[in-house]
Design a protein around this motif. Structure first.
Motif, PDB file in Angstrom:
ATOM      1  N   LEU A 314       0.826  -1.205   0.000  1.00 48.65           N
ATOM      2  CA  LEU A 314       0.000   0.000   0.000  1.00 48.65           C
ATOM      3  C   LEU A 314       0.863   1.259   0.000  1.00 48.65           C
ATOM      4  O   LEU A 314       1.946   1.296   0.599  1.00 48.65           O
ATOM      5  N   THR A 317      -1.334   5.526   2.610  1.00 44.82           N
ATOM      6  CA  THR A 317      -2.233   4.909   3.583  1.00 44.82           C
ATOM      7  C   THR A 317      -2.939   5.967   4.430  1.00 44.82           C
ATOM      8  O   THR A 317      -2.414   7.053   4.683  1.00 44.82           O
ATOM      9  N   ASN A 318      -4.135   5.622   4.845  1.00 41.93           N
ATOM     10  CA  ASN A 318      -4.922   6.487   5.728  1.00 41.93           C
ATOM     11  C   ASN A 318      -5.575   5.597   6.783  1.00 41.93           C
ATOM     12  O   ASN A 318      -6.202   4.590   6.455  1.00 41.93           O
ATOM     13  N   TRP A 319      -5.421   5.978   8.058  1.00 44.87           N
ATOM     14  CA  TRP A 319      -6.004   5.210   9.151  1.00 44.87           C
ATOM     15  C   TRP A 319      -7.092   6.020   9.820  1.00 44.87           C
ATOM     16  O   TRP A 319      -6.884   7.173  10.195  1.00 44.87           O
ATOM     17  N   GLY A 389      -7.087   2.276   4.839  1.00 43.80           N
ATOM     18  CA  GLY A 389      -6.636   1.586   3.634  1.00 43.80           C
ATOM     19  C   GLY A 389      -5.574   2.377   2.912  1.00 43.80           C
ATOM     20  O   GLY A 389      -4.912   3.256   3.485  1.00 43.80           O
ATOM     21  N   GLY A 390      -5.408   2.078   1.632  1.00 45.00           N
ATOM     22  CA  GLY A 390      -4.414   2.770   0.825  1.00 45.00           C
ATOM     23  C   GLY A 390      -4.586   2.414  -0.637  1.00 45.00           C
ATOM     24  O   GLY A 390      -5.441   1.595  -1.003  1.00 45.00           O
TER      25      GLY A 390
END
Length: 399
Positions: A314, A317-319, A389-390
């Motif tokens: 990925l 990415t973003n959480w 996700g990413g």
């Protein structure tokens, strides 16, 4: 307007429980009645119903529509959002509801952030998801700034997702109608953006939304859903890419993964990973595109089993949860549910840490995973909860 008075009724309009829908909208907004809320109005049924429900619920609603592109074909085609007829529909709906409405010219920003990125992705042999880029940039970054400038306490959209608060944090969850769930397209929403956003349709199914539109007297109650990429209303994205990036129209070879040259093509941008039709080669077995090599202008094909992906890496990415916890989860190879297509169910997988970034390792392999697409991650212990996700940078096939 009653259901019988709709000029072109369609089967999926259900009677509306207006009181229930209004109560659900108030609960989704969670702000005192009278608070200003900006409704992002694309001209479609969903976003228009959001504006109508919030107005009925007693909020100070301001409708905002973005002019994102101007294609002659789009001006005459229903279901292509943010251009032509849809802007007219949004304006007419705002007049019917009695709310202020603004149209903002974001064509330049949309081209830079979405259309150019879309074309460049194909040149790199990737398969982009422009709706995610649009949400990530123009809608959930630039438009949120406009909403704040208008003094709004929140911005509401017609996406089918749920916003919930738990443990002092805001979560994004799947909507009650899983067949309409759009959480995959919103994985890049940041926690700060999610704090400000509201999704009043989380508890409604699409036929109910159309029923609410009819009860509100909105002419778009039976309007078809958008099916195409909005800025490619004809569905012919290759023509657009040829126009924007003519350097992609270079001939090359179609090569079997075992090294055999099977034929020729007129441009790598004509192909995507997993494609079977239109290869114009015949070897007595079904073949699929397994890899694209823009540098050598080769399209690599092979049997279906060659599409099976063992893992992916990925990027961007973003959480949506605690970022430190998610990074620790990658170090601990924590289980996740990974969704690589909006139309596909999430698959069991594990996070892993590598020198090349966060890696998703599938328990059983996953078919047709393409660089450039998104991978949304969900909590196995709570499958409706989106973790983040990413974008997929690269893949590793099952050996």
């Amino acid at each position: 307007m009653s259901l019988a008075e709709i000029a072109c009724p369609i089967p999926d309009i259900a009677p509306a429980d207006m009181d229930g829908a209004i109560a659900a909208a108030r609960a989704a907004v969670g702000l005192p009645v009278g608070s200003r809320v900006v409704a992002a109005m694309s001209g479609g049924v969903d976003s228009t119903v959001v504006a109508g429900l919030l107005h009925k619920a007693g909020y100070d609603v301001v409708g905002v529509t973005l002019q994102l592109y101007d294609h002659g074909a789009a001006l005459k085609k229903k279901g292509a959002c943010c251009a032509g007829q849809d802007i007219h529909d949004a304006r007419l709906a705002a007049e019917t509801l009695g709310i202020p409405h603004y149209v903002l010219d974001y064509e330049s920003r949309f081209r830079d952030a979405v259309i150019d990125q879309f074309a460049d992705s194909y040149l790199r042999g990737h398969t982009p998801v422009p709706c995610i880029r649009c949400n990530q940039t123009v809608k959930f970054r630039d438009l949120l700034d406009v909403a704040r400038d208008l003094g709004a306490a929140a911005m509401a959209t017609g996406h089918y997702v749920r916003r919930a608060e738990a443990g002092g944090r805001v979560q994004m969850r799947k909507a009650i109608d899983h067949s309409r769930d759009q959480s995959y397209f919103l994985f890049a929403t940041t926690p700060a953006q999610l704090d400000y956003l509201r999704f009043p349709l989380a508890d409604l199914e699409k036929p109910q939304v159309r029923g609410v539109a009819a009860e509100l007297g909105l002419r778009i109650a039976a309007k078809p859903d958008s099916q195409d990429i909005c800025f490619v209303p004809s569905g012919d994205y290759r023509t657009l890419i040829d126009k924007l990036r003519p350097q992609g129209r270079q001939a090359g070879q179609i090569v079997h993964m075992d090294g055999r040259v099977l034929g020729a093509h007129e441009g790598v941008t004509d192909y995507t990973i997993g494609q079977r039709r239109g290869l114009n080669v015949a070897v007595g077995e079904p073949l699929f595109v397994t890899k694209l090599e823009p540098e050598t202008r080769r399209v690599v094909v092979g049997p279906r089993e060659a599409l099976l992906t063992a893992s992916l890496v990925l990027e961007e990415t973003n959480w949506l949860g605690d970022e430190a916890s998610m990074e620790a989860a990658a170090d601990a190879q924590a289980p996740v549910l990974a969704r690589v297509r909006s139309t596909r169910q999430p698959s069991p997988a594990r996070l892993a840490r590598g020198d090349d970034g966060v890696r998703v390792v599938f328990d059983l392999g996953e078919e047709g995973v393409a660089p450039g697409q998104a991978c949304a991650l969900y909590d196995p212990a709570d499958p409706d909860r989106l973790l983040g996700g990413g974008f997929i940078r690269e893949t590793t096939p099952v050996v």
